[in-house]
Design a protein around this motif. Structure first.
Motif, PDB file in Angstrom:
ATOM      1  N   ASN A   1       6.735   3.595 -14.812  1.00 10.13           N
ATOM      2  CA  ASN A   1       6.908   5.037 -14.672  1.00 10.13           C
ATOM      3  C   ASN A   1       6.005   5.682 -13.630  1.00 10.13           C
ATOM      4  OD1 ASN A   1       8.927   5.815 -16.871  1.00 10.13           O
ATOM      5  ND2 ASN A   1       7.477   4.566 -18.023  1.00 10.13           N
ATOM      6  N   ILE A   2       5.218   4.879 -12.929  1.00  9.58           N
ATOM      7  CA  ILE A   2       4.410   5.383 -11.828  1.00  9.58           C
ATOM      8  C   ILE A   2       5.093   4.947 -10.537  1.00  9.58           C
ATOM      9  CG2 ILE A   2       2.160   5.310 -10.683  1.00  9.58           C
ATOM     10  CD1 ILE A   2       0.949   4.604 -13.442  1.00  9.58           C
ATOM     11  N   PHE A   3       5.538   5.916  -9.754  1.00  4.58           N
ATOM     12  CA  PHE A   3       6.359   5.621  -8.580  1.00  4.58           C
ATOM     13  C   PHE A   3       5.583   5.868  -7.294  1.00  4.58           C
ATOM     14  CE2 PHE A   3       9.429   6.080 -11.927  1.00  4.58           C
ATOM     15  CZ  PHE A   3      10.416   5.174 -11.599  1.00  4.58           C
ATOM     16  N   ILE A   4       5.777   4.935  -6.378  1.00  5.74           N
ATOM     17  CA  ILE A   4       5.022   4.887  -5.140  1.00  5.74           C
ATOM     18  C   ILE A   4       5.936   5.156  -3.950  1.00  5.74           C
ATOM     19  CG2 ILE A   4       3.393   3.496  -3.776  1.00  5.74           C
ATOM     20  CD1 ILE A   4       2.666   3.933  -6.791  1.00  5.74           C
ATOM     21  N   ARG A   5       5.459   5.981  -3.052  1.00  6.93           N
ATOM     22  CA  ARG A   5       6.114   6.104  -1.754  1.00  6.93           C
ATOM     23  C   ARG A   5       5.508   5.049  -0.849  1.00  6.93           C
ATOM     24  NH1 ARG A   5       6.508  11.463   2.210  1.00  6.93           N
ATOM     25  NH2 ARG A   5       7.795  10.465   3.823  1.00  6.93           N
ATOM     26  N   VAL A   6       6.322   4.114  -0.390  1.00 11.95           N
ATOM     27  CA  VAL A   6       5.786   2.975   0.383  1.00 11.95           C
ATOM     28  C   VAL A   6       6.225   3.058   1.846  1.00 11.95           C
ATOM     29  CG1 VAL A   6       5.700   1.482  -1.629  1.00 11.95           C
ATOM     30  CG2 VAL A   6       7.765   1.554  -0.278  1.00 11.95           C
TER      31      VAL A   6
ATOM     32  N   GLU B   1       0.863  -1.174   0.000  1.00 10.00           N
ATOM     33  CA  GLU B   1       0.000   0.000   0.000  1.00 10.00           C
ATOM     34  C   GLU B   1       0.897   1.221   0.000  1.00 10.00           C
ATOM     35  OE1 GLU B   1      -2.628  -0.087   3.316  1.00 10.00           O
ATOM     36  OE2 GLU B   1      -3.782  -1.805   2.583  1.00 10.00           O
ATOM     37  N   GLY B   2       0.564   2.199  -0.815  1.00  7.55           N
ATOM     38  CA  GLY B   2       1.400   3.389  -0.885  1.00  7.55           C
ATOM     39  C   GLY B   2       0.687   4.522  -1.586  1.00  7.55           C
ATOM     40  N   THR B   3       1.441   5.591  -1.776  1.00  3.59           N
ATOM     41  CA  THR B   3       0.904   6.803  -2.397  1.00  3.59           C
ATOM     42  C   THR B   3       1.705   7.132  -3.644  1.00  3.59           C
ATOM     43  OG1 THR B   3       0.306   7.656  -0.211  1.00  3.59           O
ATOM     44  CG2 THR B   3       0.384   9.248  -2.023  1.00  3.59           C
ATOM     45  N   VAL B   4       1.020   7.382  -4.747  1.00  7.06           N
ATOM     46  CA  VAL B   4       1.697   7.818  -5.968  1.00  7.06           C
ATOM     47  C   VAL B   4       2.373   9.172  -5.679  1.00  7.06           C
ATOM     48  CG1 VAL B   4       1.409   8.516  -8.374  1.00  7.06           C
ATOM     49  CG2 VAL B   4       0.054   6.611  -7.451  1.00  7.06           C
ATOM     50  N   SER B   5       3.693   9.212  -5.898  1.00  8.28           N
ATOM     51  CA  SER B   5       4.443  10.416  -5.531  1.00  8.28           C
ATOM     52  C   SER B   5       5.273  10.989  -6.668  1.00  8.28           C
ATOM     53  CB  SER B   5       5.357  10.114  -4.339  1.00  8.28           C
ATOM     54  OG  SER B   5       4.594   9.751  -3.213  1.00  8.28           O
ATOM     55  N   PHE B   6       5.429  10.246  -7.762  1.00  5.85           N
ATOM     56  CA  PHE B   6       6.179  10.764  -8.910  1.00  5.85           C
ATOM     57  C   PHE B   6       5.734  10.002 -10.151  1.00  5.85           C
ATOM     58  CE2 PHE B   6       9.990  10.507 -11.723  1.00  5.85           C
ATOM     59  CZ  PHE B   6      10.083  11.856 -12.042  1.00  5.85           C
ATOM     60  N   ILE B   7       5.548  10.721 -11.262  1.00  2.00           N
ATOM     61  CA  ILE B   7       5.172  10.100 -12.535  1.00  2.00           C
ATOM     62  C   ILE B   7       6.174  10.550 -13.587  1.00  2.00           C
ATOM     63  CG2 ILE B   7       3.386   9.830 -14.279  1.00  2.00           C
ATOM     64  CD1 ILE B   7       1.321  10.466 -12.107  1.00  2.00           C
ATOM     65  N   ARG B   8       6.831   9.572 -14.217  1.00  2.00           N
ATOM     66  CA  ARG B   8       7.909   9.847 -15.162  1.00  2.00           C
ATOM     67  C   ARG B   8       7.407   9.704 -16.597  1.00  2.00           C
ATOM     68  NH1 ARG B   8      13.002   6.224 -14.209  1.00  2.00           N
ATOM     69  NH2 ARG B   8      11.577   4.543 -14.753  1.00  2.00           N
ATOM     70  N   GLY B   9       8.016  10.474 -17.496  1.00  2.00           N
ATOM     71  CA  GLY B   9       7.727  10.269 -18.907  1.00  2.00           C
ATOM     72  C   GLY B   9       7.518  11.562 -19.665  1.00  2.00           C
ATOM     73  N   ASN B  10       7.383  11.427 -20.976  1.00  2.00           N
ATOM     74  CA  ASN B  10       7.123  12.597 -21.823  1.00  2.00           C
ATOM     75  C   ASN B  10       5.661  13.015 -21.690  1.00  2.00           C
ATOM     76  OD1 ASN B  10       5.596  10.840 -23.465  1.00  2.00           O
ATOM     77  ND2 ASN B  10       7.354  10.422 -24.800  1.00  2.00           N
ATOM     78  N   ASN B  11       5.307  14.092 -22.347  1.00  2.00           N
ATOM     79  CA  ASN B  11       3.953  14.640 -22.193  1.00  2.00           C
ATOM     80  C   ASN B  11       2.875  13.649 -22.620  1.00  2.00           C
ATOM     81  OD1 ASN B  11       4.980  17.009 -21.190  1.00  2.00           O
ATOM     82  ND2 ASN B  11       4.884  18.114 -23.137  1.00  2.00           N
ATOM     83  N   ASP B  12       3.144  12.880 -23.673  1.00  2.00           N
ATOM     84  CA  ASP B  12       2.144  11.921 -24.153  1.00  2.00           C
ATOM     85  C   ASP B  12       1.857  10.855 -23.092  1.00  2.00           C
ATOM     86  OD1 ASP B  12       1.900  13.255 -26.541  1.00  2.00           O
ATOM     87  OD2 ASP B  12       3.261  11.914 -27.640  1.00  2.00           O
ATOM     88  N   LEU B  13       2.918  10.308 -22.486  1.00  2.00           N
ATOM     89  CA  LEU B  13       2.718   9.284 -21.463  1.00  2.00           C
ATOM     90  C   LEU B  13       2.050   9.877 -20.229  1.00  2.00           C
ATOM     91  CD1 LEU B  13       3.071   6.389 -20.532  1.00  2.00           C
ATOM     92  CD2 LEU B  13       5.369   6.979 -19.721  1.00  2.00           C
ATOM     93  N   LEU B  14       2.462  11.079 -19.842  1.00  2.00           N
ATOM     94  CA  LEU B  14       1.834  11.727 -18.694  1.00  2.00           C
ATOM     95  C   LEU B  14       0.343  11.943 -18.937  1.00  2.00           C
ATOM     96  CD1 LEU B  14       4.531  14.408 -17.719  1.00  2.00           C
ATOM     97  CD2 LEU B  14       4.164  12.159 -16.705  1.00  2.00           C
ATOM     98  N   ASP B  15      -0.019  12.299 -20.176  1.00  2.00           N
ATOM     99  CA  ASP B  15      -1.436  12.500 -20.512  1.00  2.00           C
ATOM    100  C   ASP B  15      -2.204  11.176 -20.442  1.00  2.00           C
ATOM    101  OD1 ASP B  15      -1.082  15.204 -20.871  1.00  2.00           O
ATOM    102  OD2 ASP B  15      -0.925  15.086 -23.064  1.00  2.00           O
TER     103      ASP B  15
END
Length: 238
Positions: free
Chosen positions: A233-238, A175-189
């Motif tokens: 590319n979706i990073f979790i603070r655990v 269980e954790g919280t999404v804290s950082f999302i990596r990637g170019n604009n297309d992936l972020l969208d």
């Protein structure tokens, strides 16, 4: 918090191997360290005792070692530099693939944080090294690569004070919280279109939730089937 500015290359190598074999809190045996580092088991044991005294690992005799939060910060940082350098050496400089790992090992200890950031931007925020291992998230205090790119003055960048793991690195129920999302604009969208954002609450059940190249996760009480590229590319603070 431990200060990593004067960490020896030897210590960084130990922490890097511990991260490679136990990034999600798994215990790494003395035998594994001895084989990967090419060092006698007795010498490895002495170093593990030193690393424990410095607060970088937890060590249990005859069983092995696990990274502490401070040890993880250093291990992720040096692993990230190594894997970004591998990608740069292979994709940009066209160094022979069989020579890439050794040359990255030589360069990783002297690569500045500023140069690492510049390489990441030039390579368009890569998620995998040439061996298809995850490149850890940077330790800069941003919520996305877009936010990082908008900050032009490196001297104004702060460091994140906690560790992150991508969804695809999780090896236990988490269980954790999404804290950082990596990637170019297309992936972020694309990620945003799934209503995944920094601050979202994630639940992952390791044994049942990997289906091929997809990860079944619950985010903000909604079940989602996350493809591998997003999971990297979706990073979790655990």
């Amino acid at each position: 918090m431990a200060d990593d500015r004067n960490i020896s290359e030897n210590i960084e190598e130990y922490l890097e191997v511990l991260y490679r074999n136990g990034s999600n809190g798994e215990q790494v045996s003395t035998t594994t360290l001895s084989k990967e580092l090419g060092i006698a088991p007795g010498s490895v044991t002495q170093m593990l005792k030193k690393l424990e005294s410095l607060g970088y690992i937890g060590y249990t005799p005859y069983k092995g070692a696990t990274l502490t939060d401070d040890g993880m910060l250093i291990a992720q940082k040096i692993t990230r530099k190594h894997r970004i350098l591998e990608k740069f050496l292979l994709d940009v400089l066209k160094v022979k693939e069989e020579n890439v790992h050794e040359q990255a090992c030589e360069m990783e200890h002297t690569l500045s944080d500023e140069a690492e950031r510049a390489l990441c931007t030039m390579l368009q925020h890569p998620d995998l090294c040439p061996d298809n291992n995850i490149i850890p998230a940077c330790n800069f205090d941003f919520e996305s690569c877009q936010e990082c790119f908008s900050q032009k003055d490196f001297d104004q960048i702060m460091n994140r004070k906690f560790n992150l793991l991508s969804i695809s690195e999780l090896t236990s129920n988490t269980e954790g919280t999404v804290s950082f999302i990596r990637g170019n604009n297309d992936l972020l969208d694309e990620i945003s279109d799934l209503d995944i954002k920094v601050g979202s609450k994630l639940n992952y059940e390791y044994n049942d939730n990997r289906v091929g190249n997809h990860y079944l996760v619950t985010i903000d009480d909604e079940e989602l089937n996350i493809p591998l590229e997003m999971a990297n590319n979706i990073f979790i603070r655990v």
